[in-house]
Design a protein around this motif. Structure first.
Motif, PDB file in Angstrom:
ATOM      1  N   GLY A 311       0.817  -1.209   0.000  1.00 36.28           N
ATOM      2  CA  GLY A 311       0.000   0.000   0.000  1.00 36.28           C
ATOM      3  C   GLY A 311       0.849   1.256   0.000  1.00 36.28           C
ATOM      4  N   TYR A 312       1.922   1.236   0.699  1.00 32.88           N
ATOM      5  CA  TYR A 312       2.810   2.410   0.748  1.00 32.88           C
ATOM      6  C   TYR A 312       3.379   2.715  -0.647  1.00 32.88           C
ATOM      7  N   PHE A 313       3.817   1.695  -1.342  1.00 29.65           N
ATOM      8  CA  PHE A 313       4.406   1.908  -2.662  1.00 29.65           C
ATOM      9  C   PHE A 313       3.384   2.380  -3.669  1.00 29.65           C
ATOM     10  N   LYS A 314       2.102   1.859  -3.555  1.00 29.23           N
ATOM     11  CA  LYS A 314       1.050   2.322  -4.457  1.00 29.23           C
ATOM     12  C   LYS A 314       0.731   3.781  -4.205  1.00 29.23           C
ATOM     13  N   LYS A 315       0.716   4.194  -2.925  1.00 21.14           N
ATOM     14  CA  LYS A 315       0.480   5.587  -2.586  1.00 21.14           C
ATOM     15  C   LYS A 315       1.563   6.482  -3.167  1.00 21.14           C
ATOM     16  N   MET A 316       2.811   6.018  -3.089  1.00 19.13           N
ATOM     17  CA  MET A 316       3.927   6.800  -3.638  1.00 19.13           C
ATOM     18  C   MET A 316       3.817   6.920  -5.157  1.00 19.13           C
ATOM     19  N   GLU A 317       3.332   5.887  -5.844  1.00 17.52           N
ATOM     20  CA  GLU A 317       3.191   5.926  -7.292  1.00 17.52           C
ATOM     21  C   GLU A 317       2.127   6.905  -7.720  1.00 17.52           C
ATOM     22  N   LYS A 318       0.965   6.915  -6.970  1.00 20.71           N
ATOM     23  CA  LYS A 318      -0.106   7.848  -7.304  1.00 20.71           C
ATOM     24  C   LYS A 318       0.353   9.296  -7.101  1.00 20.71           C
ATOM     25  N   GLN A 319       1.073   9.555  -6.049  1.00 25.53           N
ATOM     26  CA  GLN A 319       1.563  10.914  -5.785  1.00 25.53           C
ATOM     27  C   GLN A 319       2.530  11.347  -6.871  1.00 25.53           C
ATOM     28  N   GLN A 320       3.358  10.428  -7.374  1.00 28.25           N
ATOM     29  CA  GLN A 320       4.303  10.735  -8.454  1.00 28.25           C
ATOM     30  C   GLN A 320       3.574  11.043  -9.748  1.00 28.25           C
ATOM     31  N   GLU A 321       2.446  10.326 -10.008  1.00 34.19           N
ATOM     32  CA  GLU A 321       1.665  10.580 -11.223  1.00 34.19           C
ATOM     33  C   GLU A 321       1.025  11.953 -11.165  1.00 34.19           C
ATOM     34  N   LYS A 322       0.504  12.381  -9.973  1.00 31.00           N
ATOM     35  CA  LYS A 322      -0.073  13.699  -9.829  1.00 31.00           C
ATOM     36  C   LYS A 322       0.946  14.790 -10.103  1.00 31.00           C
ATOM     37  N   GLU A 323       2.109  14.628  -9.568  1.00 32.16           N
ATOM     38  CA  GLU A 323       3.178  15.632  -9.800  1.00 32.16           C
ATOM     39  C   GLU A 323       3.558  15.718 -11.285  1.00 32.16           C
ATOM     40  N   ASN A 324       3.570  14.568 -11.943  1.00 33.31           N
ATOM     41  CA  ASN A 324       3.892  14.540 -13.362  1.00 33.31           C
ATOM     42  C   ASN A 324       2.836  15.258 -14.174  1.00 33.31           C
ATOM     43  N   LYS A 325       1.548  15.093 -13.781  1.00 31.38           N
ATOM     44  CA  LYS A 325       0.455  15.767 -14.483  1.00 31.38           C
ATOM     45  C   LYS A 325       0.558  17.276 -14.283  1.00 31.38           C
ATOM     46  N   LYS A 326       0.887  17.715 -13.052  1.00 29.76           N
ATOM     47  CA  LYS A 326       1.018  19.137 -12.802  1.00 29.76           C
ATOM     48  C   LYS A 326       2.120  19.740 -13.689  1.00 29.76           C
ATOM     49  N   HIS A 327       3.219  19.061 -13.815  1.00 25.84           N
ATOM     50  CA  HIS A 327       4.316  19.556 -14.651  1.00 25.84           C
ATOM     51  C   HIS A 327       3.960  19.512 -16.117  1.00 25.84           C
TER      52      HIS A 327
END
Length: 327
Positions: A311-327
């Motif tokens: 669960g921790y790694f999935k949470k980290m992946e979703k947060q990384q995708e959000k940051e990528n979308k913002k950029h």
């Protein structure tokens, strides 16, 4: 009887007088041919004797001094002439004299002329040899004259042809002589050339005058000699260049010292470059580090699939995708 005796006496006197006359004549001829005088012999080698014969005269500087004694063919291109010379001329004829075959006048008999040689030489010896000079024969002169006449004839024919061409008005030279238009153009061309030359001289004169009127006060040399501020700037630039050069020399010395220390194995870099055992240990450590990194990647991959940390790694992946979308 008396008459017969008188005739015999007259006849005897005539015979005696005739005999004496013949003896005197023979003596004079023999004396002229050096028969009754002490003589010495010299020789010279010629390529062509030009009809010289035995008994012909021999002269030294135009003076009769002897006769030709013999002519001997030595080779196909050399003929030796032996000359009988009066003994009194031995001190006058030198060994550097030159013998030349000539003729006595235009139609006279051939003779040998001995000419004094250049410089100072020793007296000629009995039986000695002197140098010779083969003069040009009459046949050679006539042959040369014949060739010259042929050349003159050809030249005359060419000259007549050129003269005929000039008279007929053909050729450039004839046009220059008879064509007034071309002559006028030629004069105009020379006039233009003179005008161009005069203008060129005038331009050069103006340029020299302009160079001479250049003012020294407005030149760079004036700034270098009279402007103290400009001179001070030049001096400061020179001082900066000097200090920069000194710093560059010091830096170069330090770099040379560092390179020398590294080459001698001093310091960490020198040990790395020269110590083979340390290099082996570093390579061994790098291999262990590489294998440790591989094992660390495997452990991280295992944690991603573990139900405790998934669960921790999935949470980290979703947060990384959000940051990528913002950029």
């Amino acid at each position: 009887m008396a008459k017969s005796t008188s005739q015999f006496v007259k006849l005897g006197l005539f015979v005696i007088f005739g005999s004496l006359l013949i003896l005197v004549t023979a003596y004079m001829i023999g004396n002229e041919q050096n028969v009754f005088r002490p003589t010495f012999q010299i020789s010279a080698v010629f390529n062509n004797v030009n009809g010289l014969q035995k008994g012909n005269n021999v002269r030294y500087s135009g003076i009769q001094v002897g006769t030709v004694r013999d002519i001997v063919m030595e080779q196909d291109t050399s003929i030796r002439v032996y000359m009988q010379i009066q003994e009194g001329m031995m001190t006058h004829i030198k060994d550097n004299a030159v013998a030349v075959i000539g003729s006595d006048g235009l139609v006279g008999s051939m003779l040998v002329n001995i000419l004094p040689g250049p410089g100072i030489g020793a007296p000629v010896r009995d039986g000695g040899e002197i140098a010779s000079y083969s003069s040009i024969s009459t046949q050679d002169m006539l042959s040369t004259l014949n060739v010259t006449n042929k050349n003159v004839s050809l030249l005359s024919a060419d000259l007549l042809e050129v003269t005929h061409a000039l008279r007929s008005g053909s050729g450039v030279l004839a046009q220059l002589l008879y064509d007034s238009t071309m002559a006028k153009d030629l004069r105009q061309g020379f006039h233009n050339l003179n005008v161009s030359t005069a203008r060129t001289e005038e331009a050069i004169s103006r340029l020299n005058k302009m160079i001479g009127e250049w003012r020294l006060e407005q030149s760079t040399l004036r700034l270098l000699t009279d402007d103290p501020e400009f001179t001070g700037q030049i001096q400061r630039v020179a001082a900066n260049l000097d200090s920069s050069g000194q710093e560059i020399r010091e830096l170069t010395g330090r770099i040379n010292d560092l390179i020398g220390g590294v080459q001698q194995g001093e310091g960490t870099l020198g040990m790395l470059m020269t110590d083979s055992s340390m290099a082996a240990e570093i390579r061994h450590g790098l291999r262990h580090l590489d294998s440790g990194l591989v094992k660390f990647d495997e452990n991280m991959e295992a944690l991603k699939h573990n139900w405790l940390t998934r669960g921790y790694f999935k949470k980290m992946e979703k947060q990384q995708e959000k940051e990528n979308k913002k950029h």
